[in-house]
Scaffold this motif. Structure first.
Motif, mmCIF file in Angstrom:
data_model
loop_
_atom_site.group_PDB
_atom_site.id
_atom_site.type_symbol
_atom_site.label_atom_id
_atom_site.label_comp_id
_atom_site.label_asym_id
_atom_site.label_seq_id
_atom_site.Cartn_x
_atom_site.Cartn_y
_atom_site.Cartn_z
ATOM 1 N N LEU A 108 0.832 -1.212 0.000
ATOM 2 C CA LEU A 108 0.000 0.000 0.000
ATOM 3 C C LEU A 108 0.861 1.255 0.000
ATOM 4 N N VAL A 109 1.875 1.301 0.852
ATOM 5 C CA VAL A 109 2.715 2.500 0.940
ATOM 6 C C VAL A 109 3.491 2.697 -0.360
ATOM 7 N N ASN A 110 3.970 1.608 -0.952
ATOM 8 C CA ASN A 110 4.690 1.731 -2.218
ATOM 9 C C ASN A 110 3.786 2.246 -3.336
ATOM 10 N N TYR A 111 2.505 1.902 -3.264
ATOM 11 C CA TYR A 111 1.549 2.432 -4.236
ATOM 12 C C TYR A 111 1.470 3.958 -4.138
ATOM 13 N N VAL A 112 1.442 4.467 -2.914
ATOM 14 C CA VAL A 112 1.438 5.921 -2.729
ATOM 15 C C VAL A 112 2.769 6.507 -3.204
ATOM 16 N N ASN A 113 3.873 5.855 -2.841
ATOM 17 C CA ASN A 113 5.186 6.345 -3.273
ATOM 18 C C ASN A 113 5.257 6.513 -4.787
ATOM 19 N N GLN A 114 4.697 5.557 -5.510
ATOM 20 C CA GLN A 114 4.777 5.573 -6.971
ATOM 21 C C GLN A 114 3.850 6.598 -7.609
ATOM 22 N N ASN A 115 2.750 6.927 -6.928
ATOM 23 C CA ASN A 115 1.764 7.819 -7.520
ATOM 24 C C ASN A 115 1.734 9.196 -6.866
ATOM 25 N N TYR A 116 2.636 9.426 -5.939
ATOM 26 C CA TYR A 116 2.692 10.699 -5.219
ATOM 27 C C TYR A 116 3.158 11.823 -6.139
ATOM 28 N N VAL A 117 2.558 12.976 -5.953
ATOM 29 C CA VAL A 117 2.968 14.203 -6.648
ATOM 30 C C VAL A 117 3.393 15.211 -5.590
ATOM 31 N N ALA A 118 4.524 15.851 -5.802
ATOM 32 C CA ALA A 118 5.019 16.816 -4.822
ATOM 33 C C ALA A 118 3.928 17.800 -4.447
ATOM 34 N N GLY A 119 3.706 17.939 -3.141
ATOM 35 C CA GLY A 119 2.657 18.824 -2.648
ATOM 36 C C GLY A 119 1.418 18.096 -2.200
ATOM 37 N N ASP A 120 1.301 16.793 -2.535
ATOM 38 C CA ASP A 120 0.172 16.004 -2.037
ATOM 39 C C ASP A 120 0.217 15.923 -0.512
#
Length: 526
Positions: A407-419
């Motif tokens: 789950l955390v890696n999913y966020v890491n991969q789809n994160y945009v600076a400022g999220d």
């Protein structure tokens, strides 16, 4: 015949003479390989503990260990004084990570290695107090003991505590056999002090050791009244003196039990019932509480173990009564905690892992003794114990692929600076921090309590790890989040009710991923 009779009566001189004769005979016949049994035993222990070491994700308690150990030693001392555990494990983990990094294999290896070493010490202890066959059998059974394998694979202090206490018990045995050699008591005092700085349940091992010496005092031999010797009392006073720097912190923890209870760090342990004791034995042997098995079997297994231990205890006529020591070390802490838990619940199996270490040793002695007269019964007991252990190891290694790190890696991969990333609870927060690679500091959701009080953690328990950042990370209401990129990630448990009580109406769900019992949702803010 006289020599054999004296051995059965436990005369130490003849026992030592026979052992030396046996060793000489082995060497003279070229069977020196028997002296190397500890090598395959340790290899088995290492395989069991390093296999699958990284397959489970870091969870809350492990994450808290990592956050605590990131502080300097002085701050680690301060924050552990606000936690529910002493500081030594965290200090050692801090040093370990500075040398070997914080990769999941590295940090868990710091528990696996003491776990393997404990098996080696247990083998050593058994060679001192039992037959060579019982020593080998005890080493094998301990190498495969599910609860010891499980908590040798966790970034917590339980494996280290077991190492200290097994070493201290060996030192006690050496002193009992050689009471004029005070160096053994010095080693004992240092190891017990280290254990006290590792976990508070060390006091239960102290009770077991004192009980053993009290039983020894009941013998007619005045030389065995060791509990009254000044050297023993001096050693225990030395433990108190060495522990004195931590005592004010311990008093502070006891003073702030209410704050610890509010944070959930105290008071989460369920009340005990009469079934809690057999369930604890099932947990030791299979990592499950046994309540899902056939009722007669649920009762029979703990009774079988209790009967074996009773035989070992009651038939102990040896000079030093070392079997009594093994049984006391194993069962007295469990029985004391079970009794105390009717007043204040404290029965947590992992806290008693040090006592569970003795269970395979007691069973090995029982099997060894039974084999001399009831061979079939001994083999049956051995097969039953190994069967339980194999089931427990299967439970330990059977891990769902859907782990929190996915789950955390999913966020890491789809994160945009400022999220913005908001985690619903401290239970998930610590693990999220470990796997987070976005560079953004996760926020912690802290809604008001139903009675209107603050839902923010206090400065005690797990809260001590985040309280200093309260102004930066606490989010009492989702509505107050600044828009930033206009995207917010919500991380929470996946079961109802929703951990996030009220999601603003103008938020739109863009993505969702459920992994095991957790989920992450991406919302856009309008």
């Amino acid at each position: 015949m006289k020599l054999q009779r004296d051995i059965e009566l436990g005369e130490p001189f003849y026992r030592q003479q026979m052992e030396e004769t046996q060793r000489s005979s082995l060497l003279s016949h070229g069977l020196w390989i028997h002296a190397l049994w500890f090598v395959p035993v340790l290899a088995l222990a290492a395989i069991a503990r390093f296999y699958g070491l990284t397959q489970t994700a870091i969870w809350c308690d492990e994450g808290s260990s990592l956050l605590m150990s990131q502080y300097s030693p002085a701050l680690t001392w301060f924050h552990s004084a606000h936690d529910v555990h002493p500081p030594l494990y965290y200090l050692l983990l801090h040093a370990w990570m500075s040398l070997f990094g914080d990769g999941i294999f590295s940090i868990r290896a710091m528990s696996a290695l003491p776990g393997v070493a404990t098996v080696g010490l247990a083998f050593w202890l058994m060679r001192l107090v039992a037959t060579p066959r019982a020593a080998v059998l005890g080493g094998i059974l301990l190498a495969l003991m599910p609860i010891t394998v499980r908590y040798s694979q966790e970034v917590r202090m339980y494996s280290l505590m077991g190492l200290w206490l097994m070493g201290a018990t060996i030192a006690l045995v050496y002193w009992v056999r050689n009471p004029n050699h005070q160096r053994y008591l010095a080693i004992y005092a240092l190891l017990m002090t280290a254990s006290f700085y590792t976990h508070y349940f060390t006091c239960l091992c102290v009770l077991a050791h004192w009980f053993y010496l009290l039983m020894l005092r009941c013998k007619s031999d005045d030389k065995l009244k060791l509990i009254t010797r000044p050297a023993w009392w001096v050693a225990n006073l030395a433990i108190v003196a060495l522990y004195a720097p931590w005592i004010p912190s311990l008093v502070g923890q006891l003073t702030h039990l209410d704050q610890l209870r509010v944070g959930g760090d105290v008071g989460w342990i369920p009340p005990v019932t009469l079934g809690s004791l057999p369930s604890a034995i099932w947990q030791f042997m299979t990592l499950k509480d046994g309540t899902d098995v056939w009722l007669p079997l649920y009762v029979l297994m703990p009774l079988m173990i209790a009967a074996a231990a009773a035989v070992v205890f009651l038939r102990d006529r040896s000079h030093f009564r070392f079997n009594t020591l093994l049984v006391s070390y194993t069962f007295l802490p469990v029985l004391v905690i079970f009794a105390v838990s009717f007043v204040t619940p404290l029965l947590v199996e992992r806290y008693l892992m040090f006592a569970a270490i003795g269970l395979p040793l007691v069973l090995a002695v029982a099997i060894d003794q039974l084999e001399r007269r009831f061979r079939v019964l001994a083999i049956g007991l051995l097969v039953a114990v190994l069967g339980l252990e194999m089931d427990g190891l299967r439970n330990n290694y059977s891990v769902d692929a859907d782990q929190f790190d996915v789950l955390v890696n999913y966020v890491n991969q789809n994160y945009v600076a400022g999220d913005r990333i908001v985690v619903s609870d401290l239970f998930w927060y610590f693990g999220y921090v470990y796997y987070n690679k976005t560079g953004a500091e996760p926020l912690l959701y802290t809604p008001s309590l139903p009675d209107g009080g603050s839902g923010r953690p206090n400065a005690y328990g797990f809260g001590t790890l985040v309280d200093e950042s309260a102004d930066k990370i606490y989010v009492d209401r989702l509505q107050v989040l600044p828009k930033g990129t206009g995207r917010v990630w919500l991380v929470s448990g996946s079961y109802p009710p929703d951990d996030f009580r009220s999601i603003p109406n103008d938020w739109t769900k863009e993505k969702e991923l459920k992994v095991g019992d957790t989920e992450v949702r991406l919302y856009s803010i309008h």
